[in-house]
Design an enzyme around this catalytic site. Structure first.
Site, short mmCIF file in Angstrom:
data_model
loop_
_atom_site.label_atom_id
_atom_site.label_comp_id
_atom_site.label_asym_id
_atom_site.label_seq_id
_atom_site.Cartn_x
_atom_site.Cartn_y
_atom_site.Cartn_z
N GLY A 185 1.26 -1.64 -0.23
CA GLY A 185 -0.20 -0.07 -0.18
C GLY A 185 0.25 1.07 0.22
O GLY A 185 2.10 1.37 0.18
N GLY A 210 4.21 7.75 2.87
CA GLY A 210 4.78 6.60 3.14
C GLY A 210 4.46 5.63 2.58
O GLY A 210 3.52 5.27 2.09
N VAL A 233 3.94 0.71 2.80
CA VAL A 233 3.80 -0.62 3.07
C VAL A 233 4.51 -1.36 2.42
O VAL A 233 3.75 -1.59 1.76
CB VAL A 233 2.57 -0.18 4.26
CG1 VAL A 233 2.96 -2.07 5.48
CG2 VAL A 233 2.41 0.87 4.62
N ASP A 258 -5.10 9.01 15.78
CA ASP A 258 -5.55 7.95 14.29
C ASP A 258 -6.38 7.16 13.84
O ASP A 258 -5.56 5.70 13.18
CB ASP A 258 -4.47 8.13 13.68
CG ASP A 258 -4.53 8.49 12.31
OD1 ASP A 258 -5.66 8.95 11.31
OD2 ASP A 258 -3.59 8.16 10.72
#
EC number: 2.7.10.2
Length: 541
Positions: A282, A287, A289, A394
């Site tokens: 992803g 950034g 993953v 989050d």
């Protein structure tokens, strides 16, 4: 933690009861290869909670002092070994519960059942040990071994495991009626619980729980007419005769090898060259993953952060705190590359993010019981964060990861406060998750565990709508204005009103009026079983 782009006063009533509650739906084969989720027995952390936020210079407080709702607390995993430290001379013999393949030249490979003398257990999660069978010495993961002459060495003993986790494990696909485990009682100190998978025409597959009580003289019993000197003798008796239980005990419930605490001894700040990025899973604003391999031996997930996303020094300080947060519903932080670009190395979860799983994976086919159970797992992890006086900041479906058998784990806890991107720190910029954020946090930066509770209410809508963006048809600015005026999302289609009432409790304007995660966990875990006794009396007992 990632990029968000906008697209579009009552207590809970009687809980929804389905006509037939069947076993959880089994996800299909892994998207990225076979991988397991951690559901092995864990031990309770002793002592007072530490206020992690005070350690990490959080500008706002942790959990609210007001707890408007009660609820049973759940078990959570060890922060350090529960065995006495400073063993000398290898006096205590330990036995391996699982196989382990060495990851470094200092590690010791071993097989389940292998016995060890412990040379040094003063350094936490990795002990220096000598194999009695081979004579070889090296480091072993301390959560893979137990004292050989203890009850923990019995295959059927699962330690400090909650009722709900026992049910999840016993109801896994492939398990048959009569499969069982023994665990510590959640409600009675010194007692145990026997949990058995059963079946009947009304409920289908289900789990029955029997309390094992302890006599003053040290014996054990489920019914006073059948008393035993040891737990082992009690279990043996009920494997030969049902004797009033719902079913004779057949086979021990299969366990799953737990994650080690860290990758290896002293493998915390690791060289970038030790990681191989293999499959991109992803990408977000901050950034990417990846699925990858550490040291050529160990499958991991690797989050790579764009340079400038956060200060390396601040990240490393927060990461030291994050790695101490250990619970089987939190994704464990294994290691870091602390120089830019920062790499964060964690457990690999085979089904990816909950958001993608609901929208594009097997989550599309889940029914309400499975969705509520996933919400209960997330609440379990958040209740631990609540107890530890930490804040996520989050919480949303994109930051929940899914493993085999619908196991959910919370990721990216605590990272959001370190982001330095102007479009995020403005709190109303394009990258800030306005639709998930409590108004006092979005407007004034007041992040607390109660703002996490608000976010959990939004996450519940993601679950029941299979990943729909919250507040459909509304842009971020409109959401903020409408919520301030008292607007709350209506009950999603197909969602029971009692679940929507729980969401509305999470969205109370006054943070102190929102429920605790402890209460939310209790509510969701008992959602389909509130009218049933927790323990079965058994027939003729």
């Amino acid at each position: 933690m990632g990029c968000i782009k906008s697209k579009e006063n009552k207590s809970p009533a009687i809980k929804y009861t389905p006509e037939n509650l069947t076993e959880p739906v089994s996800p299909s084969a892994s998207h990225y290869g076979v991988e397991h989720a951690t559901v092995a027995p864990t031990s309770s952390t002793k002592g007072a909670s530490v206020n992690f936020n005070s350690l990490s210079m959080t500008p706002f407080g942790g959990s609210s002092g007001v707890t408007p709702f009660g609820g049973a607390s759940s078990s959570f995993s060890v922060v350090s070994s529960s065995y006495p430290t400073g063993l000398t001379g290898g006096v205590t013999i330990f036995v391996a519960l699982y196989d382990y393949e060495a990851r470094t030249t200092e590690d010791l490979s071993f097989k389940k059942g292998e016995r060890f003398q412990i040379i040094n257990n003063t350094e936490g999660d990795w002990w220096e040990a000598r194999s009695i069978a081979t004579g070889k010495s090296g480091y072993i993961p301390s959560n893979y071994v137990v004292p050989a002459d203890s009850i923990q060495a019995e295959e059927w003993y699962f330690g400090k495991m909650g009722r709900k986790d026992a049910e999840r494990l016993l109801l896994n696909p492939g398990n048959q009626r009569g499969i069982f485990l023994v665990r510590e009682s959640e409600t009675t100190k010194g007692a145990y619980s026997l949990s058995i998978r059963d079946w009947d025409e009304v409920r289908g597959d289900n789990v029955k729980h029997y309390k094992i009580r302890k006599l003053d003289n040290g014996g054990y019993y489920i019914t006073t007419r059948a008393q035993f000197d040891t737990l082992q003798k009690l279990v043996k008796h009920y494997t030969e005769h049902a004797d009033g239980l719902c079913h004779k005990l057949t086979t021990v419930c299969p366990t799953v090898k737990p994650q080690t605490q860290g990758l290896a001894k002293d493998a915390w700040e690791i060289p970038r060259e030790s990681l191989r990025l293999e499959v991109k899973l992803g990408q977000g604003c901050f950034g990417e993953v990846w699925m990858g391999t550490w040291n050529g031996t160990t499958k991991v997930a690797i989050k790579t952060l764009k340079p400038g996303t956060m200060m390396p020094e601040a990240f490393l300080q927060e990461a030291q705190i994050m790695k101490k947060l250990r619970h089987d519903k939190l994704v464990p932080l294994y290691a870091v590359v602390s120089e830019e670009p920062i790499y964060i190395v964690t457990e690999f979860m085979s089904k990816g993010s909950l958001l993608d799983f609901l929208k594009e994976g097997d989550g599309k086919y889940l029914k309400l019981p499975q969705l509520v159970d996933m919400a209960a797992q997330i609440a379990d992890g958040m209740a631990y964060i609540e107890r530890m006086n930490y804040i996520h900041r989050d919480l949303r479906a994109a930051n929940i990861l899914v493993g085999e058998n619908l196991i959910c784990k919370i990721a990216d806890f605590g990272l959001a406060r370190l982001i330095e991107d102007n479009e995020y720190t403005a709190r109303q910029g394009a990258k800030f998750p306005i639709k998930w954020t409590a108004p006092e946090a979005a407007l004034y930066g007041r992040f607390t565990i109660k703002s996490d509770v608000w976010s959990f209410g939004i996450l519940q809508t993601e679950l029941v709508t299979k990943g729909r963006v919250p507040y459909p048809g509304m842009v971020n600015r409109e959401v903020l204005e409408q919520v301030e005026r008292g607007y709350r999302m209506p009950c999603p289609q197909g969602c029971p009103e009692s679940l929507h009432e729980l969401m509305n409790l999470c969205w109370k304007k006054d943070p102190d009026e929102r429920p605790t995660f402890e209460y939310i966990q209790s509510f969701l875990e008992d959602y389909f079983t509130a009218t049933e006794p927790q323990y079965q009396p058994g027939e003729n007992l």
